[in-house]
Structure formats: structure tokens, C-alpha cells
Write a protein that holds these residues in place. Sequence first.
Motif, PDB file in Angstrom:
ATOM      1  N   PRO A 102      -2.963 -12.659  -3.060  1.00  0.00           N
ATOM      2  CA  PRO A 102      -2.184 -11.670  -3.806  1.00  0.00           C
ATOM      3  C   PRO A 102      -2.491 -10.242  -3.352  1.00  0.00           C
ATOM      4  N   CYS A 103      -1.528  -9.345  -3.579  1.00  0.00           N
ATOM      5  CA  CYS A 103      -1.755  -7.927  -3.306  1.00  0.00           C
ATOM      6  C   CYS A 103      -2.820  -7.421  -4.271  1.00  0.00           C
ATOM      7  N   ARG A 104      -3.613  -6.446  -3.805  1.00  0.00           N
ATOM      8  CA  ARG A 104      -4.654  -5.918  -4.698  1.00  0.00           C
ATOM      9  C   ARG A 104      -4.057  -5.108  -5.852  1.00  0.00           C
ATOM     10  N   GLY A 105      -2.830  -4.585  -5.659  1.00  0.00           N
ATOM     11  CA  GLY A 105      -2.289  -3.668  -6.660  1.00  0.00           C
ATOM     12  C   GLY A 105      -1.170  -4.212  -7.532  1.00  0.00           C
ATOM     13  N   CYS A 106      -0.360  -5.153  -7.002  1.00  0.00           N
ATOM     14  CA  CYS A 106       0.799  -5.589  -7.787  1.00  0.00           C
ATOM     15  C   CYS A 106       0.816  -7.109  -7.881  1.00  0.00           C
ATOM     16  N   SER A 107       1.721  -7.627  -8.710  1.00  0.00           N
ATOM     17  CA  SER A 107       1.821  -9.081  -8.841  1.00  0.00           C
ATOM     18  C   SER A 107       2.965  -9.615  -7.984  1.00  0.00           C
ATOM     19  N   TYR A 108       3.700  -8.703  -7.317  1.00  0.00           N
ATOM     20  CA  TYR A 108       4.895  -9.152  -6.602  1.00  0.00           C
ATOM     21  C   TYR A 108       4.605  -9.607  -5.172  1.00  0.00           C
ATOM     22  N   ALA A 109       3.876  -8.778  -4.416  1.00  0.00           N
ATOM     23  CA  ALA A 109       3.648  -9.092  -3.002  1.00  0.00           C
ATOM     24  C   ALA A 109       2.558 -10.153  -2.848  1.00  0.00           C
ATOM     25  N   LYS A 110       2.895 -11.229  -2.118  1.00  0.00           N
ATOM     26  CA  LYS A 110       1.923 -12.288  -1.845  1.00  0.00           C
ATOM     27  C   LYS A 110       1.952 -12.563  -0.349  1.00  0.00           C
TER      28      LYS A 110
ATOM     29  N   TYR B  53       3.096  -0.159   5.280  1.00  0.00           N
ATOM     30  CA  TYR B  53       4.075   0.321   4.303  1.00  0.00           C
ATOM     31  C   TYR B  53       3.697   0.035   2.846  1.00  0.00           C
ATOM     32  N   HIS B  54       2.897  -1.006   2.605  1.00  0.00           N
ATOM     33  CA  HIS B  54       2.793  -1.424   1.208  1.00  0.00           C
ATOM     34  C   HIS B  54       1.975  -0.475   0.332  1.00  0.00           C
ATOM     35  N   ARG B  55       1.059   0.291   0.927  1.00  0.00           N
ATOM     36  CA  ARG B  55       0.297   1.220   0.076  1.00  0.00           C
ATOM     37  C   ARG B  55       1.245   2.248  -0.545  1.00  0.00           C
TER      38      ARG B  55
ATOM     39  N   GLU C  47       4.640   1.379  -1.024  1.00  0.00           N
ATOM     40  CA  GLU C  47       5.606   0.614  -1.818  1.00  0.00           C
ATOM     41  C   GLU C  47       5.010   0.007  -3.081  1.00  0.00           C
ATOM     42  N   CYS C  48       3.688  -0.249  -3.044  1.00  0.00           N
ATOM     43  CA  CYS C  48       3.057  -1.070  -4.077  1.00  0.00           C
ATOM     44  C   CYS C  48       3.387  -0.610  -5.499  1.00  0.00           C
ATOM     45  N   SER C  49       3.177   0.688  -5.765  1.00  0.00           N
ATOM     46  CA  SER C  49       3.394   1.144  -7.145  1.00  0.00           C
ATOM     47  C   SER C  49       4.878   1.325  -7.453  1.00  0.00           C
TER      48      SER C  49
HETATM   49 ZN   LIG Z   1       1.289  -4.482  -4.103  1.00  0.00          ZN
END
Ligand SMILES: [Zn+2]
Length: 797
Positions: free
Chosen positions: A307-315, A329-331, A333-335
Motif C-alpha cells: 500500500p501507499c504510505r499516505g493514501c488507501s487508493y494507490a497499491k 509523481y505520487h508525492r 498526487e497522493c493527497s
Molecule cells: Zn498515496
Amino acid sequence: MALPVEEWRLYAARCWAALEPVLRERLAAASLHDTLRLGCGLLRPEATAVLRRLCRRAPAGKEPAAARFYREEGNRLFGRRHYGTAVRLYSQAASHEPPGSPEVSVCFANRSAALFHLRCFEVCLEDIARAESHGYPDRLLPKVLLRKAECLLCLGRLQDAADALSVVENKIAMDGIMTSPTHQTLLKKLSQLKIKIHEKESCPEPARETCGDIQRKSEIWEENDSISGASSSLSLNFDRERGRHLVASQDILPGQSLLKEEAFVSVLCPGESRLLQDSSETVWDTRVTNADLYCHRCLRQLLASVPCRGCSYAKYCSQSCADMAWEQYHRTECSLGALLLTLGVFCHVALRTVLLAGFAEVSRMVECSHDDDRDLHNPEARCKHLSEAPDTGAGTRSIPGCNDNGQYQSSYQAVFNLLHHAEKHSPEHKFLCMLSAVAVCKQLQEAGLEAAVLNQESSEKWSKPKTCEKTSGELSLELKTMAEAMLRHMLQLQCNAQAITVMQESGSGDSAVVNKKPVRLATALFPVLSLLNHSCCPNISVLFSGTAATVRASQPIPSGQEIFHCYGPHRCRMRVAERQQLLSQYFFECRCQACLDELESDVKSVVSMRNSFCCPSCRAPVQGEEMLSCSNEACAISVSRESLSHRLRDLQQQIKKALELLRDRKADQAIKMLLKCQMDAGNFLSPGHLLMGEMEDHLAQVYATLGKWQEAARHLERSIEIVEMHHGPSSVEMGHELFKLAQILFNGFAVSEALSTIQRAEEILSVHCGPQSTQIQELQEMKTCLSELPRSILQRT
Ligand SMILES: [Zn+2]
Ligand SMILES: [Zn+2]
Ligand SMILES: [Zn+2]
Ligand SMILES: [Zn+2]
């Protein structure tokens, strides 16, 4: 899902309608730069409030309540031995737990147990390591370590298994009290494992035979000097009518690879069920979406996701994929997860494109485009631009998107130069895209991510977003540049978005015959693939693997002929009117051979006859729009389209129920129900209706689960006839169906039929998927196996 959610589209439309007429006119005629300059102040606080409300329907953060729900569901299904589903539920639970917490380590440990039962030992070991590194509770450790030893044993790594075992022994000895029942079971297990290791050591398995090196046909591949990823048998041309396009520069054979390209950018499509219907209550459900099944970055299929450290969406498929996505890019996009889900995939692709390119490159290209805009109003300068073709070489230097050396590469420059047709989009649509791009940039500014966006290189410094100092709400000049590029990309996507599709396995998974159906996985930009024009009768076939596309010739292409891709509307599946309607989104009228032929002839397209109703009384074809009348004069019955549509919906419901019976392993009942559906369907659907084929296919599947291979083959053959009508005899769809039939005939020892079916499947699939695809290899293995069968079995057939 490409566009924003409906409520936001409606809000933007209301906003547009309420603008001063003068401003609307100016916006309608404005360049992208001016659209943004005029429009970025139009995202009012009210709009931000609307978005905030809509975002609550697309939760992407970590929720402790969700974690609990998924973990309990996972335990429940584990208890019922549904290990595959349990793995997925533990993954969902893990995605909601904070990283480094004992809770997330418990998710990984539980998942490792399910993976062990699925005999996925390597992945199981990875999960055990994950559990340990996230601080798995000490008192629970012996059980997990024993599992580790067992895994290593199953993998044949005896020394490692013995080492792991002694670690457990020490641990148990250290912990002292040995009287609790769990300790007793542990000790028992420990001694059993010791015996197993000892047995294996004293009686080593014979070294596995190294697979006979199957001589793989290697493909001839010579890369083009001026187009990256393209074969040397293509050339890039440009003319006013067709724009940029690729042409065969020598004769091309069917199956020959023409293009191998990695997507410049791709974004996983979340799937329909991602949005909650009602925002007031949060209902966690166990439906699977693409985000649970495929890696957020590389689109590989997930088993035990990270899992992503910040969100529940990205795996992700691995920690390294997670780290790379974070870096690229995800840092940023994450929030923004919920906002991006609300604004749709096109907006997300546009953001990721500018993040991947980096601010320096984006701003350079945007500046260049402003110069071009000025040239546009000065025709002489523009003509000069286009006629600057050098005397040397093929003259590709003047083709938009090519670099100074006349090379066309998969680069941001090429992406930036894809046609955006700003002047052809409706002003309302442009307004919606502009408002969405501005909303994303505003959110970036408010979340303190601006610095991170503008300085992609110095990532470490910005890993923790600073809170925003200025709250004026006005976008900075740099973010306006980003928003302008995003607007451009959103408009480009309408004509240039490429769907990445894969064949996804469906059904119970434990059957001997693999059933696959195509699913849309992601939306991507492929600048080289985008050079291909559309035809309803294409001469290529595209295959995706992860984020890479391979294009092959599907028929002989003589030198000088243009290479055509099909954007969706295919001659086999749609009438010319439907195709033209669908193609209008690409702002052109199709003039391909298939369209010209059909437009000129008065003959009614065969396609319309196939997927239609028939007379419920005499089964002759019916005609008409709302009221359908029988074409058989002696019958002359008429019936409303609505009543037949209603019957069709009922039928689909019944079929669904039959499939549920099959899932619950009630095969006999499923067959009964499907046969009844078939009887009913025959009374009002034309014999070539796709649904007729689907029912035959389902019947074949049920018989295959029962091991009744002959019946299965008979039904599948009927389904194949219909697939052939709809997709053509040499289509990839035909290849997949024949592959399935080959499996069934192989399982039923129908040797000669199996061999001829394998032959046909091989011919078709090697054209579309290449000689090295796994399907071709499986077909060859079946062939070898059949030819080695002892005579006694062969004579029986
Ligand atoms: Zn994330
Ligand atoms: Zn990955
Ligand atoms: Zn056409
Ligand atoms: Zn009739």
C-alpha cells in the motif's frame, strides 16, 4: 469515467451559462493561454465548496474503521477457506492502516497465512518479511517464523529452513512458559518440521530436468533511425489532408512487429464502482476495482500489494514500484486522491503528464507554443515555418513534434505536439476542462505542494509539504503555466487517449479451461502510436503488456500503403452510421474503404441483422423502429420494441443467476437454467445475436467443470461461429476462442481435432501476439504432449 463526475459537469455548465455574453464570446475564441488568463479567476469559493462536497464520495485516505471492516471480513473468509478473497481483503485492510503500525503488520502476517494456503511461497515470504519490518507483536512472532520455515522447506531451501527453525526454537525457549495450548501446538509443529527437513536432507530430490530448450523463433526487429520504437519498415509522412501518418516503406508480412512503445504516461482507470452513491453514510464494500487488482504504476497484476504510505487508493506490485511512483509523481498526487477521482481520468492523466515532464520542460514548451500562436496570426511567418524543410533527408525536420535532428521520439515534446483541436471543442467543454485544471492547481497551492511541483529534482527537501503562506487564492505564474499545459493535455486526450486493455481471467479460477474477457485497464498517451490514423478496417493489431504496447501487422501491407489503427468503431461490429457518430468525437469523417463501400451501396449492413430481434411467432427478421413488424408477409405480426427489450433484460437476469449457480458449484442446476434461457432466447433473438453465443460459451464452461469434454466442445463450437461473424475469422477474439477449444479437446483426448484446432489457434495468435507469447507456448506444449501419447490411447479416439 474519462470526464469529471456529472455534478461537477453540471456545475461548470451553469457557471458557463451565467457568464456575461461578452466574456463567453471572448473565451470561445481565445487561445489556450488566453483561456486560462481570462478564466482562472472564475473558480469561485462556491465552486471549491462544491468540489469539496463531491470529494467526500471518493474517499482515498486511510480510515481505521475501514481497516477493521476489511480485516474482519478477511478473517471470516479465511475461516471458510476462501484464501484468494481473503488475500484481497487483507490487502484492502493494509491499505487503510498507518505504515509501521502493529496493525498493518498483522494484516501482512494474516495475508501471508492465506498465501501459504495458496502455495504462493515466495510471496508469502515477502509478506512475512514485511510483517517483521513493520513491528509485528513479539508474542505472536513464533507462529509466523514457523510459517517461514515451512515456506523455505516447500521451496527446497533446506539450510535456510533449518536456520529459521532454530530461531523459533530459541525464541520459544527464551519466552519461558510452555504450558499454554498455543505453545503446545507450536512445539508439536516444530518437531514435525524438523523431521521433514531431516527426511528431505537424507533423500534429496532428483535434480529437476532442465526444460528442453525449445527453439524459440526469434523475431526480426530492426529499429527505425528517425522514429523511436518503430520498425525500419515504416516511414513518417505529413500532408495537409491526413496530417502526420505512418506508411510502409517496404512490403510487410502479417504478424511482423511494427512498433514497440512504452506509454509516456498512463493512469489506472478506477472503474465504475469506485464512487460512493450516498455521501452521508460510509459503506465499505468488498467489490473489487482495478485499483485492487493492478499496480498503480506498472499495471502488473497484483497478488500481495504494497500500500501507499499516505493514501488507501494507490497499491503497488512491489516496494520499488511504490518508491518510483512516489518519486516521479505520487508525492504530489497522493493527497489529491479524492479530487482526481472526482475530476476524472483525463484530468489525472493531464496532471501526471506535466509532473513526469517536469516544470522546466513544461514551461519551455508552453513558451514555444506562445510564439507559434503569434505566428498563427502572421501567416507569412507560419508558412516560412512549414517550408523550412531541409534539402537533405526525408524532411521530417519540419514535421511537428520532431526534434532538431528530424527524429520523432516518445518525449514530452512529442506529447505536447499532439493535436488538441482547441478550435473544434465546444466552448463549454473547454471551460469545464479549464475549471478542472485550475481546481487541481489551486489545491496543489493550498496543500503546500507548489515547491515540490516546480522543483522535481530536489525531492528530499520537499518530502514534507510546507503549509501555504499565502492564502490570497490567486495562482502563481508558474502554476498558471502548469494549468495551461494541463488544459492542453485534457483537450488532446479526447483524440489521442489510448485505452490499455488486457484479457482478464474470469470465473471460478479452478477450472481446467481458462476463460478470459477483455477489460479496460488504464488510459495512456503513446506519442508514436498516436501517429496512426483510424480505419474501420485496420491493418494492425495492438497488444499491451503492462504499460507497453506492441503493434503487429494483421495482414500483408504492401510498400507505400498507410498503416491504420482502429480507434474503436470496427466494420465488423457497427453500421456505418453508428461508426460515423462515434468518430465525430475525433473531429473527422471516416473515409476508409469500409465506410466508402457501405455509404455507396444500398445493401443493408449485415451487422444490423445480427444483433437484432426476430419475430416471436415465426422467427423471421423484424423491421421498424418503435413498432417492429414481421418481414414474413404470411405472418404480419407486429410487436413493440419495448416489450422485446424488456424480455431481453429478463433473460440477462436469468443468465446471471445461472452463473451464480455455477459459482456455487451447482453445475446441474446451472445447465438446466441455461438450457431454458436458450429456449426462450430462440423465440425472440436472431440466431446470430451475441447473447446466443454467450449462452453457448457458458454451457461449454459448465460442462468443462464437470469434465464432460465432448459436450463442452460442441457448445463452444457454436459460440465460435457467432464470434467469427462478429469479429472476423482471423481476429484476435477468434484466436482466444480457438485456444479455449483446443484446451477442451486436449483435456478430452480428442487428438486429431485438438491438433487441427491448435494449428488454427497458433496461426491466428502468432499474428496478433507474436511467436513468443505464453499462449503460443502453451499451444506448442499441448502439441508435444499429444504427439507423445502412447498408441493405446490414440487408438481409442
Ligand atoms: Zn498515496
Ligand atoms: Zn508495479
Ligand atoms: Zn471508416
Ligand atoms: Zn412472423
